[in-house]
Motif scaffolding. Structure first.
Motif, PDB file in Angstrom:
ATOM      1  N   GLU A 199      23.604  10.911  23.968  1.00 22.76           N
ATOM      2  CA  GLU A 199      23.604  10.992  22.506  1.00 22.76           C
ATOM      3  C   GLU A 199      22.709   9.903  21.929  1.00 22.76           C
ATOM      4  OE1 GLU A 199      26.732  10.170  18.901  1.00 22.76           O
ATOM      5  OE2 GLU A 199      27.386  11.581  20.487  1.00 22.76           O
ATOM      6  N   VAL A 200      21.878  10.293  20.953  1.00 21.79           N
ATOM      7  CA  VAL A 200      20.964   9.355  20.290  1.00 21.79           C
ATOM      8  C   VAL A 200      21.281   9.344  18.806  1.00 21.79           C
ATOM      9  CG1 VAL A 200      18.561   8.769  19.819  1.00 21.79           C
ATOM     10  CG2 VAL A 200      19.176   9.825  22.005  1.00 21.79           C
ATOM     11  N   ARG A 201      21.516   8.166  18.262  1.00 26.03           N
ATOM     12  CA  ARG A 201      21.744   7.974  16.826  1.00 26.03           C
ATOM     13  C   ARG A 201      20.621   7.096  16.284  1.00 26.03           C
ATOM     14  NH1 ARG A 201      28.138   6.177  17.227  1.00 26.03           N
ATOM     15  NH2 ARG A 201      28.871   8.023  18.424  1.00 26.03           N
ATOM     16  N   ASP A 202      19.926   7.615  15.320  1.00 30.93           N
ATOM     17  CA  ASP A 202      18.751   6.924  14.767  1.00 30.93           C
ATOM     18  C   ASP A 202      18.945   6.745  13.266  1.00 30.93           C
ATOM     19  OD1 ASP A 202      16.304   5.875  14.192  1.00 30.93           O
ATOM     20  OD2 ASP A 202      15.123   7.531  15.001  1.00 30.93           O
ATOM     21  N   GLU A 203      19.205   5.494  12.826  1.00 26.83           N
ATOM     22  CA  GLU A 203      19.421   5.187  11.411  1.00 26.83           C
ATOM     23  C   GLU A 203      18.275   4.329  10.894  1.00 26.83           C
ATOM     24  OE1 GLU A 203      23.164   3.364  10.772  1.00 26.83           O
ATOM     25  OE2 GLU A 203      24.340   5.053  11.562  1.00 26.83           O
ATOM     26  N   ILE A 204      17.686   4.769   9.773  1.00 26.39           N
ATOM     27  CA  ILE A 204      16.540   4.071   9.190  1.00 26.39           C
ATOM     28  C   ILE A 204      16.861   3.739   7.740  1.00 26.39           C
ATOM     29  CG2 ILE A 204      14.071   4.162   8.701  1.00 26.39           C
ATOM     30  CD1 ILE A 204      13.795   6.337  10.794  1.00 26.39           C
ATOM     31  N   THR A 205      16.792   2.458   7.388  1.00 28.44           N
ATOM     32  CA  THR A 205      17.046   2.015   6.015  1.00 28.44           C
ATOM     33  C   THR A 205      15.723   1.728   5.322  1.00 28.44           C
ATOM     34  OG1 THR A 205      19.183   1.059   6.619  1.00 28.44           O
ATOM     35  CG2 THR A 205      18.193   0.317   4.559  1.00 28.44           C
ATOM     36  N   TYR A 206      15.457   2.464   4.246  1.00 27.23           N
ATOM     37  CA  TYR A 206      14.225   2.321   3.479  1.00 27.23           C
ATOM     38  C   TYR A 206      14.488   1.501   2.220  1.00 27.23           C
ATOM     39  CZ  TYR A 206      12.663   6.317   6.301  1.00 27.23           C
ATOM     40  OH  TYR A 206      12.336   7.163   7.332  1.00 27.23           O
ATOM     41  N   ARG A 207      13.492   0.735   1.818  1.00 26.10           N
ATOM     42  CA  ARG A 207      13.517   0.029   0.532  1.00 26.10           C
ATOM     43  C   ARG A 207      12.238   0.358  -0.217  1.00 26.10           C
ATOM     44  NH1 ARG A 207      17.504  -3.606  -0.362  1.00 26.10           N
ATOM     45  NH2 ARG A 207      18.758  -4.244   1.435  1.00 26.10           N
ATOM     46  N   TYR A 208      12.361   0.481  -1.548  1.00 26.78           N
ATOM     47  CA  TYR A 208      11.242   0.932  -2.364  1.00 26.78           C
ATOM     48  C   TYR A 208      10.714  -0.210  -3.227  1.00 26.78           C
ATOM     49  CZ  TYR A 208      13.296   5.353  -0.978  1.00 26.78           C
ATOM     50  OH  TYR A 208      13.807   6.389  -0.241  1.00 26.78           O
ATOM     51  N   LEU A 209       9.391  -0.266  -3.344  1.00 28.75           N
ATOM     52  CA  LEU A 209       8.737  -1.289  -4.156  1.00 28.75           C
ATOM     53  C   LEU A 209       8.224  -0.739  -5.469  1.00 28.75           C
ATOM     54  CD1 LEU A 209       6.681  -3.102  -1.373  1.00 28.75           C
ATOM     55  CD2 LEU A 209       8.953  -3.662  -2.227  1.00 28.75           C
ATOM     56  N   ASP A 252       0.826  -1.202   0.000  1.00 29.03           N
ATOM     57  CA  ASP A 252       0.000   0.000   0.000  1.00 29.03           C
ATOM     58  C   ASP A 252       0.865   1.259   0.000  1.00 29.03           C
ATOM     59  OD1 ASP A 252      -2.387   1.440   0.058  1.00 29.03           O
ATOM     60  OD2 ASP A 252      -2.346   1.598   2.226  1.00 29.03           O
ATOM     61  N   TYR A 253       1.917   1.285   0.804  1.00 29.97           N
ATOM     62  CA  TYR A 253       2.786   2.463   0.895  1.00 29.97           C
ATOM     63  C   TYR A 253       3.740   2.563  -0.295  1.00 29.97           C
ATOM     64  CZ  TYR A 253       1.584   4.121   5.581  1.00 29.97           C
ATOM     65  OH  TYR A 253       0.946   4.674   6.655  1.00 29.97           O
ATOM     66  N   GLY A 254       4.158   1.438  -0.842  1.00 28.93           N
ATOM     67  CA  GLY A 254       5.121   1.463  -1.934  1.00 28.93           C
ATOM     68  C   GLY A 254       6.566   1.440  -1.458  1.00 28.93           C
ATOM     69  N   TYR A 255       6.785   1.526  -0.164  1.00 27.12           N
ATOM     70  CA  TYR A 255       8.125   1.411   0.399  1.00 27.12           C
ATOM     71  C   TYR A 255       7.999   1.015   1.863  1.00 27.12           C
ATOM     72  CZ  TYR A 255       7.636   5.996   2.688  1.00 27.12           C
ATOM     73  OH  TYR A 255       7.228   7.039   3.480  1.00 27.12           O
ATOM     74  N   PHE A 256       9.115   0.616   2.466  1.00 30.95           N
ATOM     75  CA  PHE A 256       9.057   0.156   3.847  1.00 30.95           C
ATOM     76  C   PHE A 256      10.434   0.316   4.488  1.00 30.95           C
ATOM     77  CE2 PHE A 256      10.414  -3.409   1.345  1.00 30.95           C
ATOM     78  CZ  PHE A 256      11.323  -4.104   2.139  1.00 30.95           C
ATOM     79  N   VAL A 257      10.473   0.180   5.794  1.00 33.92           N
ATOM     80  CA  VAL A 257      11.728   0.214   6.546  1.00 33.92           C
ATOM     81  C   VAL A 257      12.193  -1.223   6.752  1.00 33.92           C
ATOM     82  CG1 VAL A 257      12.822   0.807   8.737  1.00 33.92           C
ATOM     83  CG2 VAL A 257      11.177   2.383   7.696  1.00 33.92           C
ATOM     84  N   SER A 258      13.311  -1.563   6.146  1.00 33.96           N
ATOM     85  CA  SER A 258      13.835  -2.920   6.326  1.00 33.96           C
ATOM     86  C   SER A 258      14.478  -3.087   7.696  1.00 33.96           C
ATOM     87  CB  SER A 258      14.835  -3.252   5.221  1.00 33.96           C
ATOM     88  OG  SER A 258      15.925  -2.346   5.254  1.00 33.96           O
ATOM     89  N   LYS A 259      15.131  -2.013   8.185  1.00 32.91           N
ATOM     90  CA  LYS A 259      15.733  -2.085   9.518  1.00 32.91           C
ATOM     91  C   LYS A 259      15.939  -0.674  10.065  1.00 32.91           C
ATOM     92  CE  LYS A 259      19.112  -4.598  12.241  1.00 32.91           C
ATOM     93  NZ  LYS A 259      20.150  -5.644  12.240  1.00 32.91           N
ATOM     94  N   ARG A 260      15.673  -0.529  11.343  1.00 29.24           N
ATOM     95  CA  ARG A 260      15.913   0.731  12.037  1.00 29.24           C
ATOM     96  C   ARG A 260      16.850   0.443  13.211  1.00 29.24           C
ATOM     97  NH1 ARG A 260      11.284   5.105  13.924  1.00 29.24           N
ATOM     98  NH2 ARG A 260      12.724   6.729  14.674  1.00 29.24           N
ATOM     99  N   LYS A 261      17.968   1.170  13.271  1.00 32.01           N
ATOM    100  CA  LYS A 261      18.953   0.986  14.322  1.00 32.01           C
ATOM    101  C   LYS A 261      19.038   2.261  15.152  1.00 32.01           C
ATOM    102  CE  LYS A 261      22.748  -1.114  13.471  1.00 32.01           C
ATOM    103  NZ  LYS A 261      24.082  -1.482  12.923  1.00 32.01           N
ATOM    104  N   ILE A 262      18.763   2.119  16.434  1.00 37.24           N
ATOM    105  CA  ILE A 262      18.820   3.246  17.365  1.00 37.24           C
ATOM    106  C   ILE A 262      19.876   2.928  18.415  1.00 37.24           C
ATOM    107  CG2 ILE A 262      17.539   4.608  19.051  1.00 37.24           C
ATOM    108  CD1 ILE A 262      14.980   3.878  17.526  1.00 37.24           C
ATOM    109  N   ILE A 263      20.834   3.847  18.559  1.00 35.82           N
ATOM    110  CA  ILE A 263      21.905   3.677  19.546  1.00 35.82           C
ATOM    111  C   ILE A 263      21.807   4.819  20.547  1.00 35.82           C
ATOM    112  CG2 ILE A 263      24.380   3.491  19.914  1.00 35.82           C
ATOM    113  CD1 ILE A 263      24.684   2.519  17.076  1.00 35.82           C
ATOM    114  N   ILE A 264      21.711   4.471  21.824  1.00 32.09           N
ATOM    115  CA  ILE A 264      21.625   5.443  22.905  1.00 32.09           C
ATOM    116  C   ILE A 264      22.903   5.345  23.722  1.00 32.09           C
ATOM    117  CG2 ILE A 264      20.365   6.116  24.983  1.00 32.09           C
ATOM    118  CD1 ILE A 264      17.842   5.012  23.654  1.00 32.09           C
ATOM    119  N   ILE A 265      23.649   6.462  23.769  1.00 32.45           N
ATOM    120  CA  ILE A 265      24.950   6.487  24.444  1.00 32.45           C
ATOM    121  C   ILE A 265      24.874   7.449  25.624  1.00 32.45           C
ATOM    122  CG2 ILE A 265      27.429   6.830  24.128  1.00 32.45           C
ATOM    123  CD1 ILE A 265      26.993   6.512  21.131  1.00 32.45           C
ATOM    124  N   PRO A 266      24.691   6.938  26.840  1.00 35.42           N
ATOM    125  CA  PRO A 266      24.638   7.819  28.006  1.00 35.42           C
ATOM    126  C   PRO A 266      26.004   8.439  28.291  1.00 35.42           C
ATOM    127  CG  PRO A 266      23.670   5.668  28.471  1.00 35.42           C
ATOM    128  CD  PRO A 266      24.424   5.548  27.194  1.00 35.42           C
TER     129      PRO A 266
END
Length: 476
Positions: free
Chosen positions: A271-281, A251-265
């Motif tokens: 510090e917060v690092r938020d990486e999102i990998t998208y794939r398109y259909l 329905d969306y035509g794309y999706f998140v295959s993996k989301r990596k969140i790293i929290i470094i106290p």
């Protein structure tokens, strides 16, 4: 559900020697099949037109069986389609075709198709085998060949292969199994719509329904009543997370295959690092991605960027920044006019760009900081993340830090947007969360999270005190 970006490979599943062996077997069966007709023409003095007609009937029977088996798999998938969506999509993709009418007919008549299919499939198999036995060489009651010329010119092994009923049965079973059962089942499962657009597929489906209409399956209905009651009890299973995810991706035509969140106290900041990998259909050249954060979620600016595969041709990225302030109306007292009271403030970072060709994947990266973790008993830090795109997997790493203890497993919850205004709203649960404590800290893995929610990570930290010797690192 198999992963959308995975491909089936025969070479990856079987060794080359086994593939070569089966290729030889298939070629031998096809050669024997054609040779039977040639032998009937040369040694049995058959009319060329009779041989041609029988060969043509065999081809038609194979194609008919191909359609029947594929329609069964296609019907099982079409039965899940929504009628309105199917009609709109088919009219858009095939404006001059009546495939939408066929699909709706098959969806409504799936049970009737299942009743008529076995009878026709059995009939085709018997007729196909009868023709294979009819052609070839024939023997007299005493076992001698009718054609003396064949007995004189052909080797004994070839004579047996061209006259044996066992060989004809094996040929019939093998050809129908490969070309008229497994092949259509695979094609019908992969793309039910295109299979139903095959020549005569619609007519065969209607013929199967008509066959069911004359009551050929009535005896089985009588026998069904004799079965134990437990077989007649329907058990409805809920739609699985993977199936919901697959439908949302389409329905969306794309999706998140993996989301990596790293929290470094840290001692002063987290510090917060938020990486999102998208794939398109689907093909898209205009790309827009955003990062949404509550104002109290971070301290200072946000470094939000997009990372493309090497060699991607794209225009210069165009960033945008928006603030969202949701307020509620508070009635004034003693005749005073109503006032606005801020309830939730959000900052939205947006990046849009155009690409020359559709990238296979794209990664967005957001890096920001917020206040240090609190060590107060009874209080926990909450990290909020927006979940606006179908997501397959989320990996959250809470790093170890000197002077900080996180012995209680971090909690991960999902809530609708109304939960921002009604804290007692029931959280949404879907997918599976696994929490593991290792040498680096805590690792949380969530699969198939609910869509259009706010994901909250609750971290309960304590200050680490140590009486160890100087130079010994504090526990994390």
């Amino acid at each position: 559900m198999p992963d959308i970006d995975q491909q089936y490979s025969v070479r990856a599943r079987f060794p080359r020697a086994l593939i070569a062996l089966w290729a030889l077997i298939v070629a031998s069966c096809l050669t024997l099949f054609v040779a039977r007709f040639i032998v009937a023409l040369v040694y049995e003095s058959w009319n060329v037109w009779a041989v041609a007609w029988l060969f043509g009937i065999c081809v038609v029977l194979l194609y008919g069986s191909f359609l029947i088996e594929g329609i069964i798999l296609a019907a099982s998938k079409i039965e899940e389609y929504d009628e309105d969506v199917t009609v709109r999509k088919m009219n858009q993709l095939y404006p001059t075709d009546n495939i939408s009418t066929t699909l709706i007919y098959v969806k409504r008549k799936t049970q009737d198709i299942l009743v008529g299919q076995p009878l026709v499939a059995i009939g085709i198999t018997l007729l196909f085998n009868s023709i294979i036995e009819t052609v070839g060489l024939h023997r007299n009651p005493d076992g001698t060949l009718v054609s003396t010329l064949a007995g004189e010119q052909l080797p004994r092994t070839v004579t047996y292969l061209m006259s044996s009923s066992l060989v004809s049965g094996i040929l019939s079973a093998a050809l129908i199994y490969w070309f008229a059962q497994l092949l259509p089942q695979s094609l019908g499962k992969q793309n039910a719509i295109e299979f139903m657009r095959s020549p005569l597929a619609s007519q065969v489906a209607r013929a199967l329904v008509g066959l069911s209409g004359i009551g050929v399956g009535t005896p089985s209905v009588w026998l069904e009543r004799l079965a134990p009651r437990r077989f007649r009890k329907r058990i409805e299973l809920p739609v699985g997370d993977a199936k919901i995810f697959e439908s949302l991706c389409i329905d969306y035509g794309y999706f998140v295959s993996k989301r990596k969140i790293i929290i470094i106290p840290g001692p002063d900041k987290v510090e917060v690092r938020d990486e999102i990998t998208y794939r398109y259909l689907d093909g898209r050249r205009e790309l827009r991605h955003s990062c949404r954060l509550a104002i109290d979620q971070f301290d200072g600016g946000i470094d939000f960027t997009l990372e493309f595969p090497d060699g991607t041709d794209r225009e210069r990225e165009r960033p945008g920044l928006f603030d969202l302030d949701l307020s509620r109306i508070v009635e004034g007292k003693d005749g005073q006019p109503p006032t606005l009271q801020s309830v939730y403030k959000e900052r939205i970072h947006v990046i849009e760009t155009s690409v020359g060709a559709e990238p296979p994947h794209l990664t967005s990266r957001a890096v920001y900081h917020r206040n240090a973790l609190t060590f107060d008993s009874g209080r926990a830090d909450v990290f909020a993340f927006d979940m606006g795109v179908p997501t397959r997997e989320i990996e959250i790493r809470v790093k170890r830090s000197q002077g900080t203890l996180i012995n209680t497993p971090p909690e991960l919850t999902f809530g609708s947007e109304v939960a921002r205004f009604f804290p007692n709203a029931q959280p949404l649960m879907r997918g599976t969360c696994v929490r593991v404590k290792d040498a680096e800290g805590w690792l949380l893995t969530q699969t198939f999270p609910p869509l259009s929610t706010e994901m909250k990570l609750q971290v309960d930290a304590r200050e680490a005190h140590t009486a160890s010797a100087p130079g010994t690192p504090e526990p994390g």
